[in-house]
Scaffold this active site. Sequence first.
Site: not given
Lengths: 471, 95, 475
Positions: A62, A138, A162
């Site tokens: 990420k 996210s 997330s």
Amino acid sequence: MNLNQLTARQLQKKLDAKEIKPQEIISSLKQRLAESEEKVRAYVSGADFSSIPDEGLPVAIKDNICTKGLNTQCCSKILKDFKPPYDATVIKKIKEAGLSVQSAKTNMDEFAFGSSTENSFFGATHNPWDIERVPGGSSGGSAAAVAADEAIWALGSDTGGSIRQPASFCGVVGLKPTYGRVSRYGLIAFASSLDQIGPITKDVADSAWLAKIISGHDIQDATAVDIPVPDYTKALVKDVKGIKIGVPEEYFVEGLDEEVKEHILQAIELLKKLGATVKKVKLPHTQYALPVYYIIATAEASSNLARFDGVEYGFRTDSKGQSLIDMYEETRGEGFGSEAKRRIILGTYVLSHGYYEAYYLRAQKVRTLIKNDFDAVFKEFDCILTPTSPTPAFKIGEKAANPLNMYLSDIYTIPANLAGIPAISLPCGLTKKRLPVGLQILTKAFDEETLFRIAYTYEQNTSWHLEKPKL
Amino acid sequence: MAISKDTVKYVAHLARIRLKPEELDVFSVQLEEILKYMEKLNEAEVSHIPPTSHILSLKNVFRADQVRPSLDVDAVLENAPKKKDRQFSVPKVIA
Amino acid sequence: MSYECVIGLEVHAQLNTRTKAFCGCAVEFGKEPNSLTCPVCLGLPGSLPVLNQTAFEYAVKVALALGCQVQKNTKFDRKNYFYPDLPKNYQISQYDLPLSLKGSLEIESADKMKKIGITRVHLEEDAGKLIHLDDASLVDYNRAGTPLLEIVSEPDISSPLEAYDYLTVLKAILQYLGVSDCDMEKGTLRCDANISLRKTGVKTLGAKVELKNMNSFKAVKDALEYEIGRQTDLLSENKGIIQETRLWDAKKLATFSMRTKEEASDYRYFPEPDLPLFTIEDSLIEKIKGSLPELPREKSARFVKEYGLTEREVKLVIQDKDLADYFEACCKLYPKAKIINNWLIGAVSAEMNSRKLEIATLRLSAASLIELIKLVEDGSVSNLVAKDVLKEMLDSGKPAVSIIKEKGLAQISDTSQLEKIAGDVIKENGRSVQDFLAGKENALMFLVGQVMRKSGGKANPKVVQEILRGRLKNV
């Protein structure tokens, strides 16, 4: 099946048996990326896929986890082209374990502010199951990449859901470890008292494996606890006999999609059949979790994001304002996206003079009540079962106009962050529109083993994790 | 709790963010709605409840006073938007 | 109308740990800009602080030495404000649970003992350094993250002199503890002052003015004196005092208003989530108490007892721990404490001041100083000449004996030489001789002085006196 469709454990077996070479995995990933990435956009745009390293199983990372010398931008304009001079602890651990780190980072909501991966400076990621829908967020890029077989496995971060919510939307497995289990050193902070890094994988076995690799004490993170990390892969036992499962009433209320509810109830039935005992439990302060979360998380974020000011790194405004204050305000006004600005302002407000007690301090007290709710249940029960998200993946743009509506999609995942406990989301069904549904399992702090055992048993008695999106 | 545009402006300034007029309009409406939702917390009985600032019961985590290598100055300055004389350059601070 | 002033001091002392408060970067001066930095003290995204144990223990040590109540539970908080020398745009500090509260410090000011309350002692991190150019400011983060102790006094100080004495005593304590270099010029010790005036006898305080930018103890005293004058003038003209921050200008010897900020500061303190809580166990307090060195007041009492000096006599030597240690080293070599003390606070201190050196850097071993003192005491060299010998010793590094020999500075005790000079002096100063004979003892001292002058300072004054007395009897 192509190599890119296999799990990390399956690939490692083939590598160990010398049936395949690492480069073959890479080429199959590259081929897949060429086919599907244009539709999914799981990776940060402009990323160069040719630089996937040739050795070791690659892990997708990420964009908020620092990788030395590689762009780490939190999908924000304000961190444009930022190349950290250091590796996050999890990145070091991954390399030490013989895995390799993909240089292309996965897409995310800017600074992890969001539940749909629409708030990325580099544009939205699309759900591989229906490219008109969001992948969740996210960590939507990580989840979509794994779901679309554009990555073998990935790391995400979870502050209020997330990892788990996008895992649920994309039909993959997402783990938020216990707070303090995985070092946060090198994770660009959103809310320091809630953030945890965790794996997003195709099945529970891979999750246990990657969790074991990234967990453990770190002298560079005072909140990374110094207790031994069990071998989670040993917890992968197909047996839930005698396991006591609590199902909280408060999670089965208005707002929960009927189809989602149906799949969760079926999952509960299956676990019962497999020998678990299931009882209704109460988590009476659940209704306060969302407001508590948005106060604490935005307050911490407002302070954590103060460092993005155009002085040391990242974006600095070109505007002609002469004063230092102009430079700060223009840089931050231009560099942050809408949601980031909204949250920073909200967080600044709840900490500001005269409001601290009414908002922040009160939220911390209610956080205590929420934690106490869980402590009480775990005195009697081994785990808690809930839906991961009240709905399956929603359409792109559907909730963009109403922030509060968007916040509500994290309502089932937030409590675990507030209580600091581990939670996993795993596939437990597909809706009629073939959208994945996620089952969330929560256990007490540092009891990831029970979590993996129950998740593994469920998974091995179902085939949801084997379903693939038709892209 | 109502939140005026002036308040949003003041808070944005505290946070060193310049808002465009249209952002100011939208944010004051949205923040008011969000803060109203937060008022739900007033129902909770917390008079005898201690606040949780750290979820872990960890105490006294220290590092030893031992020198570790610093970064190379080139690496320190590599990402700097503006630098001069091996330092970060900012608009003149008026003391 | 008379006014009295109420002063409180806020002192920041850098701790002299090996590394910074929250990372492993070395704490050092004068290094290349930004060369002592890492992701943590640069506040790079993703970095996290971990507290330096030694810094924490030093802070507890100071708190105990100042008689503070060390708190069982303490935590760190973030103080949020934007400034380019603050890499994270928040400072890790302590707000509502500082590590200690309520201590005191005893000072002797204008011959009276007085207790000044200490509100709190807490630990925080220092900021970087800004250099201002014509068109920009440059930032060096080498200092950022250095452990800093904040020591806040109660508004118990009632004169600029008391403020000066408070700082002197505080500095001595910190130096005795070995936790800080306390050099205001280098910035390892900094002091801001709050001052307000009120009519004598009135309880309510006037508007508080904060004074900054003083870089010596004397500057603190001067700034406060200036401020009392300025405020007294305003009050006597019935003008109000504005609550504000003023900067001391050491060149113009005046304070100037710092441009009033457009907004009141709102630091939005909240608990630092990256640092778990701290508990200070009784066992740690006992351990640190046990390791506390002898502090200035105790040392002073011991010197009085052991060396037969008065408290006032040892005051100057006590203020400087290294000098006090040096004094004791000298006393071991030569058991005349009073003479040694006089040398240290006289000639030696004068040399330290003029050379801007400390006793440790003066390059004067206790043995070589004692050698010189002995030469004075046994009459080999006069007191006056000895001061020049000391200078020469410091300049050349040569021992006293060889300097005296080389330069022919030995004291003349040879009576035949001195008899001759004395004879000349008596002849040339008939008036003084008359005076002496008329009973004016002072006149003799004048004559002794004349002999000394003629001998180039080398004559032994005792011998000269004897010779003069002898000769004058026979006049």
